[in-house]
Design a protein around this motif. Structure first.
Motif, short mmCIF file in Angstrom:
data_model
loop_
_atom_site.label_atom_id
_atom_site.label_comp_id
_atom_site.label_asym_id
_atom_site.label_seq_id
_atom_site.Cartn_x
_atom_site.Cartn_y
_atom_site.Cartn_z
N ARG A 17 17.29 -111.65 -65.36
CA ARG A 17 16.31 -112.28 -66.52
C ARG A 17 17.01 -112.78 -67.53
O ARG A 17 16.61 -113.86 -68.21
N GLU A 18 18.27 -112.28 -67.92
CA GLU A 18 19.04 -112.89 -68.91
C GLU A 18 19.42 -114.22 -68.69
O GLU A 18 19.59 -115.20 -69.39
N GLY A 19 19.88 -114.07 -67.30
CA GLY A 19 20.23 -115.56 -66.91
C GLY A 19 19.20 -116.80 -66.74
O GLY A 19 19.63 -117.96 -67.00
N GLU A 20 17.91 -116.23 -66.46
CA GLU A 20 17.05 -117.31 -66.51
C GLU A 20 16.77 -117.69 -68.06
O GLU A 20 16.44 -118.80 -68.32
N LYS A 21 16.89 -116.81 -68.89
CA LYS A 21 16.78 -117.41 -70.38
C LYS A 21 17.55 -118.42 -70.80
O LYS A 21 17.69 -119.24 -71.65
N ILE A 26 19.70 -123.68 -71.66
CA ILE A 26 20.67 -124.92 -71.10
C ILE A 26 19.71 -126.12 -70.87
O ILE A 26 20.08 -127.13 -71.39
N GLY A 27 18.66 -125.81 -70.25
CA GLY A 27 17.78 -127.21 -69.84
C GLY A 27 17.15 -127.65 -71.23
O GLY A 27 17.19 -128.85 -71.24
N PHE A 28 16.93 -127.11 -72.14
CA PHE A 28 16.27 -127.66 -73.29
C PHE A 28 17.56 -128.22 -74.26
O PHE A 28 17.33 -129.46 -74.63
N SER A 79 25.43 -122.97 -63.70
CA SER A 79 26.34 -122.53 -62.73
C SER A 79 27.34 -121.52 -63.35
O SER A 79 28.10 -120.73 -62.68
N LEU A 80 27.79 -121.82 -64.83
CA LEU A 80 28.66 -121.15 -65.51
C LEU A 80 27.81 -119.91 -65.97
O LEU A 80 28.73 -118.78 -66.45
N VAL A 81 26.53 -119.33 -65.65
CA VAL A 81 26.04 -118.35 -66.32
C VAL A 81 26.13 -117.00 -65.51
O VAL A 81 26.17 -117.14 -64.31
N PRO A 82 26.64 -116.05 -65.83
CA PRO A 82 27.15 -115.04 -64.93
C PRO A 82 25.94 -114.39 -64.49
O PRO A 82 24.61 -114.18 -65.02
N GLY A 83 25.65 -114.12 -63.15
CA GLY A 83 24.73 -113.33 -62.20
C GLY A 83 23.47 -114.36 -62.31
O GLY A 83 22.40 -113.68 -61.72
#
Length: 326
Positions: A17-21, A26-28, A79-83
């Protein structure tokens, strides 16, 4: 074994969930960055008049490129976000970025072209105003100089010494006129110029011309249109002192409120009004009104008419904005 797998999935859920946030952020962020680049591009390539196909082709190519750039940046940083494993194989995500990116591109480019169009119109209007002011100054400058030279010519046969003194003053006026390129000057500078002009006229009229000035020190740094006060004073001399045998008093005053500066030029006389168009060529006050309209719009006004105690009075009101003129 199954129990271990379930525990592992439960522990991984918060990380996911933290990765989705993080991915959403990042998208924004990448979208804002691409939008800024699109805005700069659109400002650098203004809307052509007449419309050209090359301009349309540029945006037709740039829109999908900007969308794909947004997608590539987002995936790379995610891709650099852990998990977190970004979805790089789903075609729907690429299509979504292309569709949203094209819409955002059109919005950002449209806003940029609208802003640039407004800026271009404002620059054109400012340039036209400067051109008009320069033309009006060119008409105004010779106006009083010819009158001053006429004073010198009249003095030569009757008083050569005073004619020489007047010629030096006129040369000083001419030098100041040629060097003055500002549309606005301080009241102190304007009054200094007017005082030199009046020195020429005092040589001509002698004791027939009496000048009284009331210029508060705290108003001398206020800005006024260049040669505005001079035009009013010249008008008073030409239509007040020149036609009369008796002495004529010219009173020049300045007063200020929180938002306005008022200049008044009053000359004594028999109460007959001066020509509304001004002195000399008949365009002095008319040109001044045109300049006021260009500089201040409806925020300035010029009123001329018989004074309450006889004679004639011209009152100029301009917006007050303290500071040295540039």
């Amino acid at each position: 074994m199954h129990l271990i797998l379930i525990i592992s999935l439960q522990q991984a859920t918060p990380v996911w969930r933290e990765g989705e946030k993080a991915a959403a952020a990042i998208g924004f962020g990448t979208g804002v960055a691409v939008a800024f680049l699109v805005y700069r591009l659109a400002r650098r390539v203004p809307w052509p008049k007449p419309f050209r196909l090359r301009f349309a082709a540029l945006h037709l190519v740039a829109a999908p490129l900007a969308s794909l750039t947004w997608y590539a940046l987002s995936v790379t940083l995610e891709s650099l976000v852990p998990g977190y494993i970004p979805d790089v194989q789903g075609g729907s995500r690429v299509e979504m970025h292309l569709m949203l990116g094209t819409i955002f591109y059109a919005i950002v480019a449209g806003v940029a072209h609208a802003v640039e169009g407004s800026a271009r119109a404002a620059r054109a209007e400012a340039m036209a105003a400067r051109t008009q002011l320069a033309a009006l100054r060119a008409q105004l400058h010779p106006h009083f100089l010819f009158n001053a030279l006429h004073t010198v010519v009249q003095l030569i046969p009757v008083d050569p010494a005073r004619a020489m003194e007047a010629a030096e003053l006129v040369a000083d006026l001419l030098r100041a006129t040629l060097e003055e390129q500002r549309d606005e000057v301080t009241l102190g500078d304007e009054w200094g110029f007017v005082d030199r002009y009046l020195a020429v006229e005092r040589i001509r009229f002698g004791e027939r011309l009496i000048v009284r000035a009331e210029m508060p020190e705290d108003l001398l740094d206020e800005r006024v249109p260049a040669f505005a006060l001079q035009t009013l004073v010249e008008n008073a001399v030409r239509h007040g002192a020149a036609p009369r045998v008796a002495a004529t008093e010219i009173v020049v005053t300045a007063a200020g409120t929180a938002s306005e500066l008022t200049l008044s030029v009053r000359n004594s006389g028999d109460g007959k009004p001066a020509p509304a168009s001004g002195a000399g060529t008949g365009t002095g006050l008319a040109r001044l009104r045109e300049r006021l309209a260009v500089l201040y719009g409806s925020a300035a006004r010029l009123a001329c008419g018989p004074a309450a105690d006889g004679g004639y009075e011209a009152v100029l009101v301009v917006p007050r904005h303290r500071g040295r003129a540039v």
